[in-house]
Design an enzyme around this catalytic site. Structure first.
Site, PDB file in Angstrom:
ATOM      1  N   ASP A 221     -16.630  11.291  16.125  1.00 41.53           N
ATOM      2  CA  ASP A 221     -17.269  11.262  17.436  1.00 41.53           C
ATOM      3  C   ASP A 221     -16.312  11.841  18.473  1.00 41.53           C
ATOM      4  OD1 ASP A 221     -18.262  10.222  20.067  1.00 41.53           O
ATOM      5  OD2 ASP A 221     -19.730   9.240  18.776  1.00 41.53           O
TER       6      ASP A 221
ATOM      7  N   ASN B 115     -28.743   3.402  17.037  1.00 40.04           N
ATOM      8  CA  ASN B 115     -29.509   3.290  18.268  1.00 40.04           C
ATOM      9  C   ASN B 115     -30.867   3.934  18.022  1.00 40.04           C
ATOM     10  OD1 ASN B 115     -27.319   2.157  19.752  1.00 40.04           O
ATOM     11  ND2 ASN B 115     -26.435   4.197  19.899  1.00 40.04           N
TER      12      ASN B 115
ATOM     13  N   GLN C 141     -29.639   5.730  22.554  1.00 36.70           N
ATOM     14  CA  GLN C 141     -29.673   6.956  21.763  1.00 36.70           C
ATOM     15  C   GLN C 141     -29.747   8.155  22.698  1.00 36.70           C
ATOM     16  OE1 GLN C 141     -32.896   7.238  18.893  1.00 36.70           O
ATOM     17  NE2 GLN C 141     -32.054   9.083  17.977  1.00 36.70           N
TER      18      GLN C 141
ATOM     19  N   HIS D 130     -28.731   8.982  13.397  1.00 33.90           N
ATOM     20  CA  HIS D 130     -27.322   8.960  12.999  1.00 33.90           C
ATOM     21  C   HIS D 130     -26.805   7.535  13.057  1.00 33.90           C
ATOM     22  CE1 HIS D 130     -27.443   9.635  17.355  1.00 33.90           C
ATOM     23  NE2 HIS D 130     -26.240   9.074  17.433  1.00 33.90           N
TER      24      HIS D 130
ATOM     25  N   HIS E 229     -23.394   5.173  13.538  1.00 33.69           N
ATOM     26  CA  HIS E 229     -22.035   5.123  14.044  1.00 33.69           C
ATOM     27  C   HIS E 229     -21.239   4.200  13.120  1.00 33.69           C
ATOM     28  CE1 HIS E 229     -22.959   6.730  18.172  1.00 33.69           C
ATOM     29  NE2 HIS E 229     -24.168   6.342  17.793  1.00 33.69           N
TER      30      HIS E 229
END
Length: 117
Positions: A34, A90, A97, A103, A105
Protein backbone atom coordinates in the site's frame (compact mmCIF):
# COMPACT_ATOMS: atom_id res chain seq x y z
CA UNK A 1 -15.12 8.52 -26.47
CA UNK A 2 -15.08 4.78 -26.85
CA UNK A 3 -17.97 4.13 -24.49
CA UNK A 4 -15.90 1.52 -22.64
CA UNK A 5 -15.73 1.88 -18.86
CA UNK A 6 -12.42 3.23 -17.60
CA UNK A 7 -10.05 0.85 -15.90
CA UNK A 8 -9.70 0.92 -12.14
CA UNK A 9 -6.36 1.71 -10.58
CA UNK A 10 -5.86 -1.99 -9.87
CA UNK A 11 -6.69 -3.02 -13.45
CA UNK A 12 -4.04 -0.54 -14.62
CA UNK A 13 -1.53 -2.10 -12.20
CA UNK A 14 -2.43 -5.61 -13.43
CA UNK A 15 -1.85 -4.39 -17.01
CA UNK A 16 1.51 -2.89 -15.87
CA UNK A 17 0.32 0.57 -16.94
CA UNK A 18 1.01 1.93 -13.45
CA UNK A 19 4.01 0.82 -11.37
CA UNK A 20 3.56 -0.85 -8.00
CA UNK A 21 5.64 -2.90 -5.60
CA UNK A 22 4.29 -6.38 -6.29
CA UNK A 23 5.01 -8.86 -3.48
CA UNK A 24 3.01 -11.80 -4.82
CA UNK A 25 1.31 -12.84 -8.04
CA UNK A 26 -0.35 -15.95 -9.41
CA UNK A 27 -2.97 -16.62 -12.07
CA UNK A 28 -5.86 -15.44 -9.84
CA UNK A 29 -4.52 -12.54 -7.81
CA UNK A 30 -1.65 -10.26 -6.98
CA UNK A 31 -0.49 -8.35 -3.92
CA UNK A 32 1.12 -4.92 -3.69
CA UNK A 33 2.46 -2.75 -0.91
CA UNK A 34 0.00 0.00 0.00
CA UNK A 35 1.37 3.45 -0.87
CA UNK A 36 -0.27 4.91 2.26
CA UNK A 37 0.41 2.21 4.88
CA UNK A 38 -1.37 2.28 8.25
CA UNK A 39 1.11 -0.18 9.77
CA UNK A 40 4.68 -1.39 9.08
CA UNK A 41 3.17 -4.10 6.89
CA UNK A 42 0.20 -3.02 4.77
CA UNK A 43 -0.32 -5.09 1.65
CA UNK A 44 -3.29 -5.06 -0.71
CA UNK A 45 -4.38 -8.46 -2.05
CA UNK A 46 -6.33 -8.03 -5.27
CA UNK A 47 -8.13 -10.57 -7.45
CA UNK A 48 -7.39 -10.24 -11.15
CA UNK A 49 -11.07 -10.76 -11.88
CA UNK A 50 -12.78 -7.36 -11.76
CA UNK A 51 -15.30 -7.33 -8.91
CA UNK A 52 -16.27 -3.88 -7.62
CA UNK A 53 -17.27 -4.90 -4.07
CA UNK A 54 -17.47 -8.03 -1.98
CA UNK A 55 -21.27 -7.85 -2.15
CA UNK A 56 -20.96 -8.19 -5.95
CA UNK A 57 -19.54 -11.71 -5.60
CA UNK A 58 -21.63 -14.56 -6.97
CA UNK A 59 -21.59 -18.25 -6.03
CA UNK A 60 -19.07 -18.93 -8.81
CA UNK A 61 -16.60 -16.65 -6.95
CA UNK A 62 -16.48 -18.90 -3.88
CA UNK A 63 -13.23 -20.61 -4.87
CA UNK A 64 -11.59 -17.27 -5.71
CA UNK A 65 -12.60 -15.78 -2.37
CA UNK A 66 -11.24 -18.81 -0.52
CA UNK A 67 -8.03 -18.57 -2.54
CA UNK A 68 -7.62 -14.95 -1.43
CA UNK A 69 -7.90 -15.98 2.22
CA UNK A 70 -5.28 -18.70 1.85
CA UNK A 71 -2.93 -16.40 -0.06
CA UNK A 72 -3.38 -13.69 2.59
CA UNK A 73 -2.09 -16.14 5.19
CA UNK A 74 0.84 -17.12 2.98
CA UNK A 75 1.77 -13.45 2.48
CA UNK A 76 1.48 -12.67 6.20
CA UNK A 77 3.75 -15.64 6.97
CA UNK A 78 6.28 -14.49 4.35
CA UNK A 79 6.29 -11.05 5.97
CA UNK A 80 6.92 -12.61 9.39
CA UNK A 81 3.39 -12.16 10.80
CA UNK A 82 1.83 -15.58 10.28
CA UNK A 83 0.01 -15.55 13.61
CA UNK A 84 -0.69 -11.82 14.11
CA UNK A 85 -2.25 -9.89 11.25
CA UNK A 86 -5.57 -8.33 10.32
CA UNK A 87 -7.55 -8.69 7.10
CA UNK A 88 -9.83 -5.82 6.16
CA UNK A 89 -12.35 -5.65 3.33
CA UNK A 90 -14.16 -2.38 2.82
CA UNK A 91 -17.47 -2.84 0.99
CA UNK A 92 -18.79 0.39 -0.47
CA UNK A 93 -17.95 4.07 -0.11
CA UNK A 94 -19.57 4.41 3.33
CA UNK A 95 -17.15 1.76 4.66
CA UNK A 96 -14.11 3.57 3.31
CA UNK A 97 -13.71 1.80 -0.02
CA UNK A 98 -12.08 4.20 -2.47
CA UNK A 99 -11.06 1.85 -5.31
CA UNK A 100 -14.02 -0.13 -6.59
CA UNK A 101 -12.19 -3.35 -7.34
CA UNK A 102 -12.38 -5.84 -4.48
CA UNK A 103 -9.20 -5.97 -2.39
CA UNK A 104 -8.11 -7.22 1.01
CA UNK A 105 -5.86 -5.19 3.26
CA UNK A 106 -3.26 -7.32 5.08
CA UNK A 107 -2.17 -5.22 8.07
CA UNK A 108 0.48 -6.17 10.62
CA UNK A 109 3.56 -5.05 12.47
CA UNK A 110 2.04 -2.99 15.28
CA UNK A 111 -0.55 -3.57 18.00
CA UNK A 112 -4.05 -3.39 16.48
CA UNK A 113 -6.97 -2.27 18.60
CA UNK A 114 -10.58 -3.36 18.58
CA UNK A 115 -12.92 -2.09 17.39
CA UNK A 116 -11.18 -0.71 14.31
CA UNK A 117 -12.13 2.61 12.79
Amino acid sequence: MSGEPSKTLFEKIIAREIPATIVFEDELCFAIRDINPVAPTHILLIPKKPMPRLCDAVPEDQALLGHLMLIATRIAEAEGYGDAYRLVVNNGAASGQSVFHLHLHIIAGRPLKWPPG
